[in-house]
Design an enzyme around this catalytic site. Structure first.
Site, short mmCIF file in Angstrom:
data_model
loop_
_atom_site.label_atom_id
_atom_site.label_comp_id
_atom_site.label_asym_id
_atom_site.label_seq_id
_atom_site.Cartn_x
_atom_site.Cartn_y
_atom_site.Cartn_z
N LYS A 13 1.00 -1.09 0.00
CA LYS A 13 0.18 -0.02 -0.05
C LYS A 13 0.89 1.23 -0.03
O LYS A 13 0.72 2.10 -0.80
CB LYS A 13 -0.93 -0.02 1.30
CG LYS A 13 -1.84 -1.10 1.29
CD LYS A 13 -2.86 -0.81 2.79
CE LYS A 13 -1.93 -0.72 4.03
NZ LYS A 13 -1.72 -2.04 4.23
N ARG A 123 11.34 -5.74 5.00
CA ARG A 123 10.80 -4.18 4.84
C ARG A 123 11.64 -3.63 5.69
O ARG A 123 12.15 -3.69 6.61
CB ARG A 123 9.32 -4.28 5.05
CG ARG A 123 8.84 -2.93 5.14
CD ARG A 123 7.45 -3.00 4.87
NE ARG A 123 6.68 -3.05 6.10
CZ ARG A 123 5.45 -2.61 6.09
NH1 ARG A 123 4.61 -2.35 5.10
NH2 ARG A 123 4.89 -2.66 7.43
N ARG A 167 -1.39 -8.79 13.11
CA ARG A 167 -1.77 -7.93 12.28
C ARG A 167 -2.46 -8.57 11.09
O ARG A 167 -3.44 -8.01 10.60
CB ARG A 167 -0.63 -7.08 11.46
CG ARG A 167 -0.32 -6.23 12.69
CD ARG A 167 1.45 -5.75 12.55
NE ARG A 167 1.44 -4.71 11.18
CZ ARG A 167 2.45 -4.57 10.63
NH1 ARG A 167 3.48 -5.30 10.49
NH2 ARG A 167 2.29 -3.75 9.46
#
Ligand code: AMP
Length: 212
Positions: A13, A123, A167
């Site tokens: 995103k 990440r 999550r």
């Protein structure tokens, strides 16, 4: 143009929102980045939000809604914006409608759960400007340094396996129902998230009907 980008944590995103910001010339608003900045600045919002982020759950709706309300009232949002990570629950989406905000589109990036853990463990994020990177799929030009501002790249505290699983659970339970919400309103667009960043970008532009 006003759009929201949805998808699982680590689904791309933020990266796609950054690219679209440049391409469409409208601001990128990441609620996660605003919350992380508030935490590092130790503001009242940051202090209230910290425990939720750390455990991988969602910050209460009223806190996030007032934060977004304040952000979109800024002059740089007049031409439109790309919401990244908001809304994340049906009450947040309803609150946005209640504020009279008509989205032009809700883009959903689809990535399977199995791919998420690998993606999130690679990440990195700039500690200064929050630009997103990935050691394999979107590496910086100089190792450990942000291309944009030269800041140090860090691993987010919530990108650890236990929190990632939480999550993902939260995503499926609370955020995925938004697909139906926006489908019913004729606003849902879907793009497959791929390993290669450029493939995901192509799918995103195609889903939005932006000329490539
Ligand atoms: P993100 O950077 O979008 O992955 O968000 C990181 C974390 O910030 C999430 O796991 C939540 O704890 C919190 N957060 C971000 N956006 C929202 C939102 N719209 N509603 C509630 N919590 C949020």
């Amino acid at each position: 143009m006003k759009l929201t980008i949805m998808g699982p944590p680590g689904g791309g995103k933020g990266t796609q929102a950054e690219l679209l910001e440049k391409r469409l010339g409208i601001v990128h608003i990441s609620t996660g980045a605003i919350i992380r900045k508030a935490i590092s600045d130790k503001t009242p919002l940051g202090l209230a939000a910290e425990k939720y982020i750390d455990e991988g759950s969602l910050v209460p709706d009223d806190v996030v809604i007032s934060m977004v309300k304040e952000r979109i009232s800024q002059p740089d949002c007049e031409a439109g914006y790309i919401l990244d990570g908001f809304p994340r629950t049906i009450p947040q989406a309803e609150a946005m409608e209640g504020m009279g905000i008509d989205l032009d589109c809700a883009l959903n990036i689809v990535v399977e759960d199995d791919a998420i853990v690998e993606r999130l463990s690679g990440r990195r994020e700039c500690a200064v400007c929050a630009a997103p990177y990935h050691v394999k799929y979107n590496p910086p030009k100089a190792e450990g340094k942000c291309d944009k501002c030269g800041g140090d790249l860090i691993t987010r505290a919530d990108d650890v396996p236990e929190t990632i699983r939480q999550r993902l659970r939260v995503y499926h339970a609370q955020t995925e129902p938004l697909k139906r919400f926006y489908e019913e309103r004729g606003l849902l667009r879907t793009a497959r998230g791929c390993e290669e960043l450029s493939d995901t970008t192509r799918n995103v532009l195609e889903a939005l009907g932006v000329r490539q």
